[in-house]
Scaffold this motif. Structure first.
Motif, short mmCIF file in Angstrom:
data_model
loop_
_atom_site.label_atom_id
_atom_site.label_comp_id
_atom_site.label_asym_id
_atom_site.label_seq_id
_atom_site.Cartn_x
_atom_site.Cartn_y
_atom_site.Cartn_z
N TYR A 140 0.83 -1.19 0.01
CA TYR A 140 0.14 0.04 0.04
C TYR A 140 0.79 1.14 -0.10
CZ TYR A 140 -3.62 -3.54 0.92
OH TYR A 140 -4.68 -4.36 0.88
N GLU A 141 1.89 1.36 -1.16
CA GLU A 141 2.60 2.51 -1.05
C GLU A 141 2.46 3.43 -1.98
OE1 GLU A 141 6.98 0.66 -0.88
OE2 GLU A 141 6.40 0.16 1.36
N SER A 142 2.09 4.62 -1.69
CA SER A 142 1.32 5.45 -2.69
C SER A 142 2.49 6.47 -3.24
CB SER A 142 0.30 6.46 -2.13
OG SER A 142 0.74 7.29 -1.06
N GLY A 143 2.37 7.30 -4.24
CA GLY A 143 3.36 8.22 -4.67
C GLY A 143 3.67 8.00 -6.14
N ALA A 144 2.80 7.95 -6.92
CA ALA A 144 3.08 7.64 -8.53
C ALA A 144 4.02 8.96 -8.85
CB ALA A 144 1.88 7.71 -9.36
N VAL A 145 4.97 8.53 -9.77
CA VAL A 145 6.21 9.47 -9.72
C VAL A 145 5.68 10.39 -10.61
CG1 VAL A 145 7.89 8.25 -8.55
CG2 VAL A 145 7.44 8.50 -11.21
N GLU A 146 6.16 11.88 -10.56
CA GLU A 146 5.87 12.64 -11.66
C GLU A 146 7.32 13.51 -12.51
OE1 GLU A 146 3.17 15.44 -10.01
OE2 GLU A 146 1.79 14.08 -9.90
N ASN A 147 8.36 13.10 -11.72
CA ASN A 147 9.62 13.74 -12.18
C ASN A 147 10.77 13.26 -11.47
OD1 ASN A 147 11.45 15.53 -12.88
ND2 ASN A 147 10.68 17.19 -11.70
N VAL A 148 11.22 12.10 -12.11
CA VAL A 148 12.38 11.32 -11.59
C VAL A 148 13.81 11.51 -12.83
CG1 VAL A 148 13.36 9.26 -10.77
CG2 VAL A 148 10.87 9.82 -10.42
N VAL A 149 14.76 11.82 -12.08
CA VAL A 149 16.02 12.06 -13.08
C VAL A 149 16.91 11.01 -12.33
CG1 VAL A 149 17.85 13.21 -14.00
CG2 VAL A 149 15.38 14.35 -13.84
N ILE A 150 17.36 9.90 -12.94
CA ILE A 150 18.56 9.28 -12.34
C ILE A 150 19.62 9.17 -13.50
CG2 ILE A 150 18.85 6.69 -11.78
CD1 ILE A 150 15.60 6.21 -11.79
N ARG A 151 20.74 9.75 -12.97
CA ARG A 151 21.75 10.02 -13.97
C ARG A 151 23.13 9.88 -13.34
NH1 ARG A 151 20.33 16.32 -14.42
NH2 ARG A 151 21.19 17.03 -12.59
N ASN A 152 24.00 9.45 -14.50
CA ASN A 152 25.58 9.32 -13.99
C ASN A 152 25.89 8.44 -12.79
OD1 ASN A 152 25.69 11.08 -16.09
ND2 ASN A 152 26.03 12.83 -14.85
N ARG A 197 4.96 9.25 -14.24
CA ARG A 197 5.28 10.09 -15.18
C ARG A 197 6.60 10.43 -15.26
NH1 ARG A 197 2.16 15.06 -15.64
NH2 ARG A 197 1.48 14.92 -13.46
N ASN A 198 7.26 10.99 -16.59
CA ASN A 198 8.36 11.67 -16.48
C ASN A 198 9.51 10.92 -15.80
OD1 ASN A 198 7.00 13.37 -17.89
ND2 ASN A 198 6.71 14.64 -16.28
N ILE A 199 10.03 9.90 -16.24
CA ILE A 199 10.99 9.28 -15.57
C ILE A 199 12.36 9.29 -16.75
CG2 ILE A 199 12.09 7.20 -14.79
CD1 ILE A 199 9.10 6.08 -14.03
N GLU A 200 13.54 9.85 -16.22
CA GLU A 200 14.61 9.80 -17.08
C GLU A 200 15.82 9.08 -16.47
OE1 GLU A 200 15.68 14.22 -17.81
OE2 GLU A 200 17.83 13.53 -17.60
N PHE A 201 16.61 8.08 -17.34
CA PHE A 201 17.22 7.17 -16.94
C PHE A 201 18.49 7.41 -17.78
CE2 PHE A 201 19.48 3.15 -16.43
CZ PHE A 201 19.42 2.95 -15.40
N THR A 202 19.69 8.40 -17.54
CA THR A 202 20.58 8.71 -18.56
C THR A 202 21.86 8.78 -17.81
OG1 THR A 202 20.16 11.25 -17.90
CG2 THR A 202 18.84 10.28 -19.58
N GLY A 203 22.93 8.26 -18.69
CA GLY A 203 24.45 8.51 -18.46
C GLY A 203 24.88 7.58 -17.30
N ASN A 204 23.97 6.41 -17.20
CA ASN A 204 24.35 5.71 -16.27
C ASN A 204 25.36 4.47 -16.92
OD1 ASN A 204 22.71 6.39 -13.97
ND2 ASN A 204 21.24 6.27 -15.68
N THR A 205 26.43 3.99 -15.93
CA THR A 205 27.10 2.85 -16.45
C THR A 205 26.59 1.55 -15.60
OG1 THR A 205 29.00 4.46 -16.81
CG2 THR A 205 29.30 2.06 -16.51
N ILE A 206 26.31 0.60 -16.54
CA ILE A 206 25.92 -0.72 -15.66
C ILE A 206 26.97 -1.84 -15.93
CG2 ILE A 206 24.06 -2.40 -15.39
CD1 ILE A 206 23.19 0.70 -17.15
N LYS A 207 27.62 -2.43 -15.00
CA LYS A 207 28.43 -3.55 -15.12
C LYS A 207 27.28 -4.75 -14.89
CE LYS A 207 32.70 -1.01 -13.65
NZ LYS A 207 33.34 -0.68 -12.39
#
Lengths: 607, 607
Positions: free
Chosen positions: A457-469, A504-514
C-alpha cells in the motif's frame, strides 16, 4: 544583528560528563533525565566526550509508540527527543552501545534536530550468523556452528531458539550470506530454510544439526546462514525514529545493527543525511534487520549524500506515501478510512489542510482532489477524514485515499549501496527526484519505482524522476529477473489499468551498468520515459543470464531510447515493447536490437 | 438557592437514541463520539432506552492502558469516561453486549461518575465450558463435548485450541464445576489438567478426547471442565476499570462475563456499589474470568451493599495496597523504587503529598514514616520517589515502601457471595472495616486478611476490622485447610516475624457458620483479636473433615474467645495456640475445648 546575538546568547552546549554521563556504564537513566531537564529550552547541544556509552532498557523511559513499518509496542527509549526546538546530539565520535529491547533515538514533534558524530550498535545483534559446516542435500539437513557468546542458541522440544538479552526468538526469516563477498549468496532463495517444521539437535560442541525443508537445496558448506526472527517481535527497535518533526540533520552517524531499520521517518519535513553509514561491524556480516532508511509521508526535501549503505537485510532507501482504504462514506463529507497495511497501523495519515486524492482501488488512479478539514483518529486502524468537498456521485467499487501534500522531493547523491539483501532504492513520491553520482550494487532491482494498493500500500506515483551518472555493479545478483531500473505499479489480477498511465516523467541517463544479465530497464504504465546515454558492460562476476530483454515496455507512452551502448556481450541485447505501448523512439543504440511488438502482459491488463 | 438553580440548569439528560445509538447494531463508534462530544461539560446523563446494544472493537477508540491485576495493552474502549465531572451512564435496564477484545467501561481522571441499570455480557465468553462425557483414569484421558457455537475449539498439531472472536487461545488454566451445585466441584484441585503436554484428537461429532496428566484423577463424567486461557493474554478486558477518580457509584449493574475482573479500581476515592451482580447467565456456569471486585490503593470509603457475587473464577472482593521494592537510595531523599508484581506494572504508586512508610522486606514491618515530595515515573517498572525525610541510617537488608494515605475504609453489608472459585473476601487496608449481614459461601477461605511482600505484594496490615452477623455456608468446600476467617501475613522461609504483630484489632462476632469441617478462625501475627458470640453448626453438604483445629493461633496477643457455640458436631471442636501467643482469654465456648500450647509454627517464625 540583534537577532543573531540573541540566538548566540540562548545557544548552550552541555558536556554530558558534567551530569554523570560517563563511558563504560549504563547511562540510560542519566541521559533521559538530562534530556528532561532541558525541556522547554531551545538551541541546546548535548556533547558526549569520545567513548563507549552503554544503554540498557531497565532504567530507560518508556512510552507506547506506533512506528510505521515496524512493530508497535511500549518502548524503552534512550534519547526521547520529543517536543524540542533546535537540539543537537553530538556524539564526539562515540559509540552508543545498546543492550536488549531499547529504541536508541526517537524524535517527535521537534523542529530542528541534529544527530552527529556517533555510532549505534547492539552488544547482542538482533540477527544470528551461523556458519554452515556440513550440508547434506540427500538427507535434507545442515550443521551450523553456533558462537555461544555472540549468537547463543538453545534447543527445546526438538526446536532451535535464538537466545537474546532477556527473551528467546523462534527461528524464522532467514537468508544465506557468502563470507567472501560479504553479501547475500547468489541465488540465496534456493537455500531458504523452512523453520516451521524443522528439527534441531546437538551435533558436537557448539554445533547444531538442523533437519528441515530447504527451498531447493541446503546452503553450501562455507556459507553463513543468517536468521532474523519472526513477526510481530522482530521489528521492535529501529535505531532512529523521526515522526511529526521538521528540519532533521543526520551527519556522520553509523548504524551497525538495529531491531528494525537504521532510520525510519514519518510525517517529517526536510531531512538531510550527510555521511551516514549503515554497515556490519568487523565481527559480523550483517547490519540492520530491515532497511537502511525509509520515509513514509514526508515532505520538503529528503537529501541523502556521501553515505554508505551495506550489509542490511532490506533496501537502502524507500520513499513513499500510504494508500488508505475508504471503508464507508458517512455523509457530510466524512469518510471512515482504514489504514491498509498492518505495519502502518497508528500512522498519522492526514491532518487538516492536507490535500488528498480519492482514487479507485482497482486502477489506483485518482479521480478527485480536495483537502482535509478534520481527521479524527478512532484507533490505530481507523480514522474519520472530513474533506472540503466530495464528488456528487462517488464511483462504484472500492475506493482509497492518498495524501498529496506529504510527497517529498528527493536528492540522492554520491552514495554507495552494496552487499545488502533486496533492492537499492524504492522511489514513490510525486516530488522532484534526482539520483546522481551513486554506486549501486543491488541484490534485486537497482531502482524500483513501484506503487501498489494491494500488498504494501505504498502510494506516490512519480511525476519527475531523474536518474543520471550512476554506476550499477552487477545489479540483480539475486539471480532472477531484476533490472537497474524497474518502473511499474504492482497490480493484482483483480486490478487493472485505467485511462491514464500511473507514473510520469522518468529519465534514466548517462548511467554505467556492469552487468552479467544485460538488463537495463523495465517500465510499465509510464508516460514519459527517457533512457539515454547509458553504457552497459558485460561482467563475469556472476553466471550470465540471457532470458529477458534488456529494455522492456508495457503500457507506456512517450518513450525515448537513444544513444545507449552495449559493451562486451557476445550477443545483441534486445528491446521489447507490448502493443499497448505508444510513441516509442528508438535511435542509435549500438549493440541493441528492437524486437517485434509483443502482446500486452495480460496478467496486468485485465481491464 | 442560587447555587442549586445553577446546578439544575447545567444538568442535562441525553437520550442516546437521538444520536443514532440504537439497539441491535454496533454502536461503539457512536457511543465514543457522543462521549467525546460532551467532553468539558458536567452533570451529563447518557440515557439508553431499554434494549440490547452491541459493541464491537473495530470502530472503538483505543489507548494504551495499564490496568493493575490485569494485562496491560493497547485497548479498544466502549465507554472512555476520561476527564469528566459528574457523568452518569443510565442503561435503563439495557444489555450491553460485547464482542471480542474490548474494554466496556474505563473511568479515569473523573470526579463523580454513576453507572447504573445495565448489564454487561460477551457473546462469546472468555472462558470455555466443556462437559465431560467420558473419563478414563487408567488411560489418563477424558472426552469432552464441545458446543460449536458457544465454545468453538480446534485441533492443530495434536493440541486443542479455543477459538475466540478473532484470535485463538492455547488451553491453560482450568477448573472443574459441578452443574448440580453450579459451583466448583468438591476437591477440584484433584482434577486439574496439565495442558502443557496434552494430546487432543477428535472423538466423534463435537467431541474431543484430551489425553493428559491430571493432578490426581481425570474429572468425572457429568462434571464440566472450565478452561480460561494463559498469561499474558487472559486478562486484557475487565468489564469496568476505574483509575485516579473520585466519587464513583455503581447501581444495579450486572456483569455476566469479562476477560478479567468485573470491577477493578485503582487510586480511586469513594466507591459505592449498590445492587451490583456478578453472575453467570442462564446458559453458562461461570461468570468472570477473575475477581468480581478488586481495589488497589484506594482511599475514602468503599461501600458495597445489596450485591450478589457468584460463579466468578476468583474472589468476590479484594482490597489492598502495594508493597513496592526500594532498589537503591540515590541520595537527596530519592529512592529508586520498583513495582514488585508483574501485574502491577504501570501502577501509580504515589504522588506528592502521600504519606509513605519505609519497611523491612524481611519482617514487612514499617520503621519510618514520611511523605512524598516528588514521584517521577521512569517506566512501568520504575519510579523515583523523593520523600521529605530519610532516616539517618537506613537499615541493612532489602527495603520496601508502602503508601499509607491510600488505605480506604470498607463497608460490606447485606451481600451474598457463593459458588465461585477461591475466597470470599480479601481485606488488607488500614482503614475501618465493617463486614456485616452477608451470606458467604466460599470455596476457600471466607475472609482472608493476609498481606504479603513476596508473592502478590499486597500491603495494608489491618488496624480495625469488624466482621459481624454474617452467615457462612460450607466455607472451604475446596476440600482442604480453609477457614471462615483466616488472618495471617504470608511469609516465606526467608522472611520472619519482627518485634510487633503485623495485623491489629480484628473482631469476628455474632456470625453463623454452617460447616462440614468445624473451622472457625486461624490467626497469626495479630494483636487484638476478638472471636465472640459465633455459632457453628454441623453441615452434611460435603464430606466431613476433622484434621484441623476450629480456632488456631500463632504469634498473636490480646485475644478473646468467648461465647462461641458449636451445634450438631459429634465431637468437641478444639482451640489451639502456639507458645508464642500471649494474653488469650478463652471463656464459655460450649462444644469447644482448649488444647495444650503447641510449639510455634517454625515455618514462619525463623527469626
Amino acid at each position: 544583528m540583534a537577532v543573531l546575538c540573541t540566538q548566540f546568547v540562548n545557544a548552550e552546549t552541555i558536556n554530558v560528563a558534567d551530569h554523570g554521563i560517563l563511558p563504560g556504564q549504563d547511562v540510560s537513566l542519566e541521559v533521559n533525565q538530562l534530556i528532561e531537564s532541558v525541556k522547554g529550552q531551545s538551541d541546546i547541544t548535548l556533547h558526549f566526550p569520545k567513548g563507549q556509552y552503554e544503554f540498557y532498557p531497565e532504567k530507560a523511559v518508556e512510552m507506547y509508540r506506533a512506528v510505521t513499518n515496524h512493530d508497535n509496542s511500549l518502548k524503552r527509549i534512550a534519547f526521547p527527543l520529543i517536543g524540542f526546538k533546535n537540539i543537537t546530539i553530538d556524539g564526539g565520535g562515540s559509540m552508543f552501545m545498546f543492550h536488549g529491547r531499547i529504541s536508541p533515538i526517537v524524535v517527535d514533534n521537534t523542529e530542528g534536530v541534529t544527530l552527529k558524530n556517533f555510532s549505534i550498535d547492539w552488544e547482542r545483534s538482533f540477527h544470528d550468523e551461523l556458519p554452515v559446516v556440513e550440508s547434506n542435500k540427500k538427507e535434507s539437513y545442515i550443521v551450523v556452528e553456533v558462537d555461544p557468546v555472540k549468537y547463543p542458541h538453545s534447543i527445546s522440544g526438538g526446536k532451535m531458539f535464538s537466545e537474546k538479552y532477556n527473551w528467546q526468538d523462534k527461528m524464522g526469516s532467514n537468508i544465506v550470506f557468502d563470507p567472501e563477498t560479504r553479501a547475500p549468496i547468489y541465488n540465496t532463495k534456493d537455500y531458504s530454510v523452512n523453520f516451521k517444521s524443522h528439527t534441531a539437535s546437538l551435533a558436537g560442541k557448539n554445533r547444531i544439526k538442523i533437519a528441515a525443508k530447504f527451498k531447493a537445496s541446503p546452503p553450501p558448506v562455507g556459507s553463513v546462514l543468517i536468521s532474523y526472527g519472526t513477526h510481530p517481535t522482530s521489528r521492535l527497535c529501529p535505531a532512529i525514529h523521526t515522526a511529526s518533526s521538521k528540519d532533521i540533520k543526520i551527519e556522520q552517524v553509523t548504524v551497525y545493527n538495529a531491531g528494525g531499520m537504521a532510520l525510519i521517518a514519518e510525517r517529517c519535513e526536510n531531512i538531510h543525511l550527510d555521511g551516514m553509514t549503515v554497515s556490519s561491524n568487523d565481527e559480523r556480516l550483517v547490519a540492520t534487520r530491515a532497511d537502511a532508511t525509509h520515509f513514509l509521508g514526508c515532505k520538503g526535501e529528503i537529501r541523502v549524500e556521501n553515505s554508505l549503505f551495506q550489509h542490511m537485510l532490506d533496501d537502502a532507501i524507500n520513499v513513499h506515501g500510504a494508500y488508505v482504504k475508504i471503508n464507508e462514506y458517512l455523509g457530510d463529507n466524512r469518510f471512515l478510512c482504514e489504514i491498509s497495511h498492518f505495519q502502518q497501523t497508528g500512522l498519522i495519515f492526514a491532518e487538516p489542510g492536507d490535500k488528498v486524492a480519492l482514487l479507485s482501488r482497482k486502477t489506483i488512479l485518482p479521480f478527485f482532489e480536495t483537502s482535509v478539514t478534520q481527521a479524527e483518529i478512532i484507533n490505530e486502524n481507523l480514522v474519520v477524514v472530513t474533506v472540503a468537498e466530495t464528488p456528487k456521485n462517488l464511483p462504484e467499487g472500492p475506493l482509497s485515499i492518498e495524501n498529496l501534500t506529504w510527497n517529498p522531493d528527493l536528492v540522492f547523491k554520491n552514495n554507495t549501496i552494496r552487499e545488502n539483501r533486496a533492492r537499492g532504492m524504492l522511489i514513490t513520491t510525486k516530488g522532484s527526484v534526482l539520483v546522481e553520482d551513486n554506486t549501486i550494487s543491488p541484490q534485486m532491482h537497482g531502482i524500483l519505482i513501484e506503487g501498489d494498493n494491494n500488498k504494501w500500500y505504498e502510494s506516490g506515483a512519480v511525476e519527475n524522476v531523474v536518474i543520471r551518472n550512476n554506476t550499477f555493479e552487477n545489479p540483480g545478483f539475486e539471480g532472477s529477473e531484476n533490472y537497474p531500473l524497474y518502473a511499474a505499479p504492482l497490480l493484482t489480477s483483480e486490478q487493472h489499468f485505467g485511462e491514464g498511465r500511473y507514473h510520469r516523467n522518468i529519465e534514466f541517463t548517462g548511467n554505467t551498468i556492469k552487468s552479467f544479465n544485460g538488463h537495463l530497464a523495465y517500465a510499465c504504465s509510464v508516460d514519459g520515459l527517457k533512457i539515454e546515454d547509458n553504457t552497459i558492460e558485460f561482467s563475469t562476476d556472476y553466471p550470465k543470464i540471457e532470458d529477458y530483454p534488456s529494455i522492456d515496455l508495457d503500457y507506456c507512452e512517450n518513450v525515448t531510447i537513444r544513444n545507449n551502448k552495449s559493451v562486451g556481450f557476445d550477443r545483441e541485447l534486445y528491446i521489447e515493447q507490448a502493443s499497448d505501448t505508444s510513441n516509442v523512439k528508438i535511435t542509435k543504440n549500438p549493440g541493441f536490437k528492437a524486437l517485434e511488438e509483443r502482446t500486452p502482459a495480460l496478467s496486468v491488463v485485465t481491464k
